[in-house]
Design an enzyme around this catalytic site. Structure first.
Site, PDB file in Angstrom:
ATOM      1  N   LYS A  55       0.580  -1.105  -0.153  1.00 18.25           N
ATOM      2  CA  LYS A  55       0.347   0.183  -0.027  1.00 18.25           C
ATOM      3  C   LYS A  55       0.838   1.152  -0.029  1.00 18.25           C
ATOM      4  CE  LYS A  55      -3.773   1.997   3.060  1.00 18.25           C
ATOM      5  NZ  LYS A  55      -4.277   2.634   3.652  1.00 18.25           N
ATOM      6  N   LYS A  86      -2.658  -1.491  -4.020  1.00 17.97           N
ATOM      7  CA  LYS A  86      -2.580  -0.467  -3.998  1.00 17.97           C
ATOM      8  C   LYS A  86      -2.055   0.514  -3.840  1.00 17.97           C
ATOM      9  CE  LYS A  86      -5.649   2.371  -0.683  1.00 17.97           C
ATOM     10  NZ  LYS A  86      -6.728   1.867   0.299  1.00 17.97           N
TER      11      LYS A  86
END
Ligand code: PBG
Length: 337
Positions: free
Chosen positions: A201, A254
Protein backbone atom coordinates in the site's frame (compact mmCIF):
# COMPACT_ATOMS: atom_id res chain seq x y z
CA UNK A 1 10.22 -15.04 -36.20
CA UNK A 2 8.73 -14.59 -39.65
CA UNK A 3 8.27 -11.12 -41.00
CA UNK A 4 5.92 -9.05 -43.08
CA UNK A 5 4.47 -9.74 -45.62
CA UNK A 6 4.11 -13.44 -44.59
CA UNK A 7 3.21 -12.36 -41.11
CA UNK A 8 0.33 -9.94 -40.72
CA UNK A 9 -0.93 -9.48 -37.19
CA UNK A 10 -3.98 -7.67 -38.52
CA UNK A 11 -5.36 -10.95 -39.90
CA UNK A 12 -6.67 -11.98 -36.49
CA UNK A 13 -8.01 -8.52 -35.73
CA UNK A 14 -10.18 -8.37 -38.83
CA UNK A 15 -13.53 -9.13 -37.18
CA UNK A 16 -15.12 -9.42 -33.77
CA UNK A 17 -15.21 -13.23 -33.85
CA UNK A 18 -11.48 -13.52 -34.46
CA UNK A 19 -10.83 -10.96 -31.76
CA UNK A 20 -13.00 -12.89 -29.34
CA UNK A 21 -11.18 -16.13 -30.13
CA UNK A 22 -7.70 -14.79 -29.48
CA UNK A 23 -8.45 -12.47 -26.59
CA UNK A 24 -5.97 -13.20 -23.80
CA UNK A 25 -7.56 -11.48 -20.83
CA UNK A 26 -11.11 -11.60 -19.54
CA UNK A 27 -13.07 -9.59 -17.04
CA UNK A 28 -16.04 -11.13 -15.23
CA UNK A 29 -18.22 -10.20 -12.28
CA UNK A 30 -16.23 -12.77 -10.29
CA UNK A 31 -13.31 -10.34 -10.31
CA UNK A 32 -15.18 -7.56 -8.54
CA UNK A 33 -15.28 -6.34 -4.94
CA UNK A 34 -17.39 -3.30 -4.11
CA UNK A 35 -16.11 -0.95 -1.34
CA UNK A 36 -18.87 0.82 0.61
CA UNK A 37 -19.13 3.34 3.46
CA UNK A 38 -21.49 2.90 6.38
CA UNK A 39 -22.41 5.42 9.08
CA UNK A 40 -24.92 5.60 11.95
CA UNK A 41 -28.52 6.69 11.38
CA UNK A 42 -31.34 5.46 9.22
CA UNK A 43 -32.51 6.29 5.73
CA UNK A 44 -29.08 7.81 5.00
CA UNK A 45 -27.77 8.03 1.43
CA UNK A 46 -25.24 10.89 1.55
CA UNK A 47 -23.62 11.61 -1.78
CA UNK A 48 -19.82 11.86 -1.63
CA UNK A 49 -18.98 15.03 -3.55
CA UNK A 50 -15.58 13.95 -4.86
CA UNK A 51 -16.87 10.48 -5.83
CA UNK A 52 -20.01 10.99 -7.94
CA UNK A 53 -22.29 7.95 -7.73
CA UNK A 54 -20.88 6.84 -4.34
CA UNK A 55 -22.64 7.33 -1.02
CA UNK A 56 -22.34 6.98 2.72
CA UNK A 57 -25.10 4.58 3.76
CA UNK A 58 -26.82 3.79 7.03
CA UNK A 59 -27.30 0.11 7.85
CA UNK A 60 -30.87 -0.03 6.46
CA UNK A 61 -30.07 1.60 3.11
CA UNK A 62 -26.82 -0.36 2.90
CA UNK A 63 -28.76 -3.61 3.15
CA UNK A 64 -31.00 -2.62 0.22
CA UNK A 65 -28.01 -1.60 -1.88
CA UNK A 66 -26.06 -4.77 -1.14
CA UNK A 67 -29.09 -6.85 -2.18
CA UNK A 68 -28.98 -5.12 -5.57
CA UNK A 69 -25.25 -5.76 -5.79
CA UNK A 70 -25.64 -9.43 -4.91
CA UNK A 71 -28.43 -9.74 -7.51
CA UNK A 72 -25.99 -8.47 -10.13
CA UNK A 73 -23.68 -11.35 -9.26
CA UNK A 74 -20.93 -9.32 -7.59
CA UNK A 75 -19.39 -11.82 -5.16
CA UNK A 76 -18.06 -9.46 -2.51
CA UNK A 77 -18.36 -6.10 -0.79
CA UNK A 78 -15.96 -4.37 1.55
CA UNK A 79 -17.13 -2.08 4.35
CA UNK A 80 -15.58 1.03 5.84
CA UNK A 81 -17.15 2.50 8.98
CA UNK A 82 -17.74 6.11 9.93
CA UNK A 83 -18.27 5.94 13.69
CA UNK A 84 -20.59 7.99 15.89
CA UNK A 85 -17.56 9.38 17.70
CA UNK A 86 -13.79 9.32 17.34
CA UNK A 87 -11.15 9.25 20.08
CA UNK A 88 -7.38 8.93 20.36
CA UNK A 89 -7.59 5.13 20.71
CA UNK A 90 -10.09 4.44 17.94
CA UNK A 91 -12.30 2.61 20.42
CA UNK A 92 -15.23 2.51 18.00
CA UNK A 93 -13.15 0.29 15.73
CA UNK A 94 -13.47 -2.73 18.00
CA UNK A 95 -16.60 -2.05 20.08
CA UNK A 96 -19.07 -4.91 19.60
CA UNK A 97 -21.75 -2.37 18.63
CA UNK A 98 -19.34 -0.71 16.18
CA UNK A 99 -21.04 0.51 13.04
CA UNK A 100 -19.20 -1.96 10.80
CA UNK A 101 -20.24 -4.87 13.04
CA UNK A 102 -23.89 -3.84 12.84
CA UNK A 103 -23.60 -3.51 9.07
CA UNK A 104 -22.01 -6.95 8.75
CA UNK A 105 -24.74 -8.59 10.84
CA UNK A 106 -27.55 -6.99 8.86
CA UNK A 107 -26.04 -7.66 5.45
CA UNK A 108 -25.12 -11.28 6.22
CA UNK A 109 -28.70 -11.84 7.31
CA UNK A 110 -30.12 -10.31 4.12
CA UNK A 111 -27.54 -11.77 1.70
CA UNK A 112 -25.94 -14.85 3.26
CA UNK A 113 -24.11 -15.76 0.04
CA UNK A 114 -22.45 -12.39 -0.39
CA UNK A 115 -18.84 -12.31 0.84
CA UNK A 116 -18.59 -9.48 3.34
CA UNK A 117 -15.07 -8.18 3.82
CA UNK A 118 -14.21 -5.52 6.38
CA UNK A 119 -11.44 -2.95 6.22
CA UNK A 120 -9.37 -3.20 9.39
CA UNK A 121 -7.68 0.09 10.19
CA UNK A 122 -7.84 2.83 12.81
CA UNK A 123 -7.82 5.97 10.64
CA UNK A 124 -11.62 6.15 10.40
CA UNK A 125 -11.91 5.82 14.18
CA UNK A 126 -9.13 7.98 15.62
CA UNK A 127 -9.65 11.70 16.23
CA UNK A 128 -6.13 12.36 14.85
CA UNK A 129 -6.95 10.42 11.66
CA UNK A 130 -3.84 8.22 11.70
CA UNK A 131 -3.98 4.50 11.06
CA UNK A 132 -2.66 3.53 14.51
CA UNK A 133 -2.09 4.70 18.08
CA UNK A 134 0.34 7.55 18.60
CA UNK A 135 3.44 7.90 20.73
CA UNK A 136 6.61 9.95 20.63
CA UNK A 137 9.27 8.63 18.27
CA UNK A 138 13.07 8.88 18.59
CA UNK A 139 13.01 12.39 17.15
CA UNK A 140 10.53 13.55 19.78
CA UNK A 141 7.70 13.72 17.22
CA UNK A 142 4.24 12.22 17.51
CA UNK A 143 4.20 9.16 15.29
CA UNK A 144 2.20 5.98 14.86
CA UNK A 145 3.34 3.40 17.40
CA UNK A 146 3.63 0.14 15.48
CA UNK A 147 3.67 -2.41 18.28
CA UNK A 148 1.03 -0.74 20.44
CA UNK A 149 -1.30 -0.65 17.42
CA UNK A 150 -1.09 -4.36 16.63
CA UNK A 151 -3.28 -5.56 19.46
CA UNK A 152 -5.98 -2.98 18.70
CA UNK A 153 -6.05 -4.03 15.05
CA UNK A 154 -6.37 -7.66 16.04
CA UNK A 155 -9.25 -6.81 18.39
CA UNK A 156 -10.93 -4.88 15.57
CA UNK A 157 -10.58 -7.84 13.20
CA UNK A 158 -11.98 -10.16 15.87
CA UNK A 159 -15.00 -7.91 16.47
CA UNK A 160 -15.73 -7.89 12.72
CA UNK A 161 -15.39 -11.66 12.46
CA UNK A 162 -17.58 -12.23 15.52
CA UNK A 163 -20.22 -10.10 13.84
CA UNK A 164 -20.03 -12.43 10.84
CA UNK A 165 -17.43 -10.95 8.47
CA UNK A 166 -16.31 -13.51 5.90
CA UNK A 167 -12.86 -11.98 5.46
CA UNK A 168 -10.81 -9.19 7.03
CA UNK A 169 -8.59 -6.75 5.18
CA UNK A 170 -5.98 -4.90 7.27
CA UNK A 171 -5.05 -1.61 5.55
CA UNK A 172 -2.95 0.06 8.25
CA UNK A 173 0.55 -0.96 7.03
CA UNK A 174 1.90 -1.75 10.50
CA UNK A 175 4.71 -4.32 10.52
CA UNK A 176 3.55 -7.66 11.89
CA UNK A 177 -0.18 -7.05 11.82
CA UNK A 178 -1.10 -10.02 9.66
CA UNK A 179 0.54 -12.43 12.11
CA UNK A 180 -1.08 -10.69 15.09
CA UNK A 181 -4.54 -10.88 13.50
CA UNK A 182 -4.02 -14.50 12.35
CA UNK A 183 -2.96 -15.53 15.87
CA UNK A 184 -5.91 -13.96 17.59
CA UNK A 185 -8.44 -15.27 15.06
CA UNK A 186 -6.97 -18.77 15.35
CA UNK A 187 -6.96 -18.65 19.14
CA UNK A 188 -10.60 -17.61 19.11
CA UNK A 189 -11.57 -20.48 16.81
CA UNK A 190 -11.75 -18.53 13.55
CA UNK A 191 -8.98 -20.36 11.70
CA UNK A 192 -11.26 -20.61 8.65
CA UNK A 193 -11.56 -16.86 8.12
CA UNK A 194 -9.16 -15.60 5.44
CA UNK A 195 -7.10 -12.42 5.55
CA UNK A 196 -6.74 -10.18 2.51
CA UNK A 197 -3.74 -8.02 3.36
CA UNK A 198 -3.21 -4.58 1.92
CA UNK A 199 0.41 -5.64 1.46
CA UNK A 200 1.90 -3.13 -0.96
CA UNK A 201 0.00 0.00 0.00
CA UNK A 202 1.68 3.12 -1.26
CA UNK A 203 1.56 6.59 0.26
CA UNK A 204 -0.53 8.01 -2.56
CA UNK A 205 -2.11 11.27 -3.63
CA UNK A 206 -4.89 9.16 -5.15
CA UNK A 207 -6.56 8.53 -1.76
CA UNK A 208 -7.79 12.12 -1.49
CA UNK A 209 -11.50 11.56 -2.28
CA UNK A 210 -11.62 8.52 0.05
CA UNK A 211 -10.57 10.65 2.99
CA UNK A 212 -13.66 12.80 2.37
CA UNK A 213 -15.81 9.69 2.04
CA UNK A 214 -14.50 8.09 5.23
CA UNK A 215 -14.02 11.43 7.01
CA UNK A 216 -10.52 10.30 7.88
CA UNK A 217 -7.87 12.80 6.74
CA UNK A 218 -4.84 12.83 9.07
CA UNK A 219 -5.13 15.88 11.35
CA UNK A 220 -1.37 16.46 11.26
CA UNK A 221 1.45 15.17 9.10
CA UNK A 222 0.98 12.44 6.52
CA UNK A 223 1.17 8.66 6.23
CA UNK A 224 4.66 8.34 4.85
CA UNK A 225 6.08 6.80 8.02
CA UNK A 226 3.92 3.71 7.46
CA UNK A 227 2.66 3.63 3.87
CA UNK A 228 5.16 2.81 1.13
CA UNK A 229 7.29 5.19 -0.90
CA UNK A 230 5.88 5.24 -4.47
CA UNK A 231 9.41 4.82 -5.80
CA UNK A 232 9.91 1.34 -4.38
CA UNK A 233 9.31 -1.93 -6.15
CA UNK A 234 11.73 -4.34 -4.42
CA UNK A 235 10.38 -3.20 -1.08
CA UNK A 236 6.86 -3.98 -2.28
CA UNK A 237 7.94 -7.56 -2.93
CA UNK A 238 9.37 -7.75 0.60
CA UNK A 239 6.11 -6.43 2.05
CA UNK A 240 4.15 -9.07 0.15
CA UNK A 241 6.57 -11.84 1.10
CA UNK A 242 6.31 -10.98 4.78
CA UNK A 243 2.51 -10.90 4.66
CA UNK A 244 2.46 -14.27 2.92
CA UNK A 245 4.74 -15.68 5.62
CA UNK A 246 2.53 -14.20 8.32
CA UNK A 247 -0.49 -15.98 6.87
CA UNK A 248 -2.16 -13.68 4.34
CA UNK A 249 -4.49 -15.56 1.98
CA UNK A 250 -4.81 -12.80 -0.60
CA UNK A 251 -2.37 -9.93 -1.06
CA UNK A 252 -3.30 -6.52 -2.37
CA UNK A 253 -1.52 -3.82 -4.32
CA UNK A 254 -2.89 -0.32 -3.90
CA UNK A 255 -3.47 1.95 -5.84
CA UNK A 256 -3.94 -0.02 -9.07
CA UNK A 257 -3.40 2.00 -12.24
CA UNK A 258 -0.15 3.82 -11.31
CA UNK A 259 1.24 0.53 -9.90
CA UNK A 260 0.55 -2.02 -12.66
CA UNK A 261 4.22 -2.98 -12.66
CA UNK A 262 3.96 -3.92 -8.99
CA UNK A 263 0.87 -6.03 -9.70
CA UNK A 264 2.67 -7.81 -12.51
CA UNK A 265 5.77 -8.47 -10.43
CA UNK A 266 3.64 -9.79 -7.58
CA UNK A 267 1.75 -12.04 -9.98
CA UNK A 268 5.00 -13.41 -11.41
CA UNK A 269 6.59 -13.95 -8.00
CA UNK A 270 3.78 -15.23 -5.77
CA UNK A 271 1.34 -18.07 -6.14
CA UNK A 272 -1.56 -16.68 -4.16
CA UNK A 273 -4.40 -14.50 -5.50
CA UNK A 274 -3.49 -10.87 -6.09
CA UNK A 275 -6.04 -8.12 -5.48
CA UNK A 276 -5.70 -4.56 -6.75
CA UNK A 277 -7.47 -1.54 -5.29
CA UNK A 278 -8.68 0.85 -7.99
CA UNK A 279 -8.80 3.72 -5.50
CA UNK A 280 -10.94 6.79 -5.03
CA UNK A 281 -8.65 9.14 -6.97
CA UNK A 282 -8.57 6.79 -9.96
CA UNK A 283 -12.38 6.79 -9.83
CA UNK A 284 -12.64 10.56 -9.45
CA UNK A 285 -10.33 11.23 -12.42
CA UNK A 286 -12.40 9.30 -14.95
CA UNK A 287 -15.68 10.52 -13.44
CA UNK A 288 -14.58 14.16 -13.66
CA UNK A 289 -13.37 13.82 -17.25
CA UNK A 290 -16.55 11.97 -18.22
CA UNK A 291 -18.75 14.67 -16.65
CA UNK A 292 -17.02 17.21 -18.88
CA UNK A 293 -17.57 15.01 -21.92
CA UNK A 294 -13.81 14.59 -22.31
CA UNK A 295 -13.75 10.84 -21.98
CA UNK A 296 -16.31 8.07 -22.45
CA UNK A 297 -16.77 6.57 -18.99
CA UNK A 298 -17.84 3.02 -19.78
CA UNK A 299 -15.08 2.35 -22.33
CA UNK A 300 -12.43 3.98 -20.17
CA UNK A 301 -13.50 1.97 -17.13
CA UNK A 302 -13.67 -1.39 -18.92
CA UNK A 303 -10.26 -0.74 -20.48
CA UNK A 304 -8.84 0.15 -17.07
CA UNK A 305 -10.29 -3.01 -15.52
CA UNK A 306 -8.84 -5.12 -18.31
CA UNK A 307 -5.44 -3.48 -17.80
CA UNK A 308 -5.51 -4.34 -14.11
CA UNK A 309 -6.51 -7.92 -14.93
CA UNK A 310 -3.81 -8.17 -17.62
CA UNK A 311 -1.18 -7.10 -15.10
CA UNK A 312 -2.21 -10.10 -13.01
CA UNK A 313 -4.83 -9.04 -10.48
CA UNK A 314 -7.54 -11.62 -10.01
CA UNK A 315 -9.62 -9.38 -7.78
CA UNK A 316 -10.33 -5.69 -8.31
CA UNK A 317 -11.71 -3.50 -5.56
CA UNK A 318 -13.50 -0.80 -7.44
CA UNK A 319 -16.22 1.80 -6.92
CA UNK A 320 -17.41 0.85 -10.42
CA UNK A 321 -18.19 -2.74 -9.36
CA UNK A 322 -21.93 -2.24 -9.68
CA UNK A 323 -21.69 -0.47 -13.04
CA UNK A 324 -19.22 -2.99 -14.42
CA UNK A 325 -21.48 -5.87 -13.35
CA UNK A 326 -24.40 -4.13 -15.05
CA UNK A 327 -22.40 -3.51 -18.23
CA UNK A 328 -21.18 -7.12 -18.33
CA UNK A 329 -24.76 -8.34 -17.95
CA UNK A 330 -25.72 -6.14 -20.86
CA UNK A 331 -23.09 -8.01 -22.86
CA UNK A 332 -20.33 -5.42 -22.81
CA UNK A 333 -17.06 -6.65 -24.28
CA UNK A 334 -14.05 -4.85 -25.66
CA UNK A 335 -15.81 -5.00 -29.05
CA UNK A 336 -19.18 -3.58 -28.19
CA UNK A 337 -18.70 -1.81 -24.88
C1 PBG B 1 -7.49 3.23 5.33
C2 PBG B 1 -7.72 3.19 3.88
C3 PBG B 1 -7.54 4.19 2.91
C4 PBG B 1 -8.03 3.68 1.71
C5 PBG B 1 -8.46 2.38 1.97
N1 PBG B 1 -8.24 2.10 3.30
C6 PBG B 1 -7.05 5.57 3.04
C7 PBG B 1 -5.66 5.85 3.39
O1 PBG B 1 -4.85 4.96 3.67
O2 PBG B 1 -5.33 7.02 3.43
C8 PBG B 1 -8.08 4.40 0.41
C9 PBG B 1 -9.10 3.89 -0.55
C10 PBG B 1 -9.39 4.80 -1.69
O3 PBG B 1 -8.73 5.84 -1.89
O4 PBG B 1 -10.31 4.47 -2.43
N2 PBG B 1 -6.21 3.20 5.75
Amino acid sequence: MSMFPETRLRRLRRNATFRRMVRETHLTVDNLIYPMFVRPGSGVKNPIASMPGQFQWSVDTLVEETKAIADLGVPAVMFFGIPKMKDAHGSQAYAMDAIVCRAVEAVKQACPELCVITDVCLCEYTDHGHCGLLSENLDGQQDVDNDATLEVLAQEALAHVRAGADMVAPSDMMDGRVAEIRDLLDNEGYHEVPIMAYSAKFSSAFYGPFRDAAESPPQFGDRRSYQMDPANSNEAMREIELDVEEGADIVMVKPAMPYLDIIQRAYDQFELPIAAYNVSGEYAMIKAAAERGWIEEKNAVLESMLGIRRAGAQLILTYWAKDVAQWLHEGASPDNS
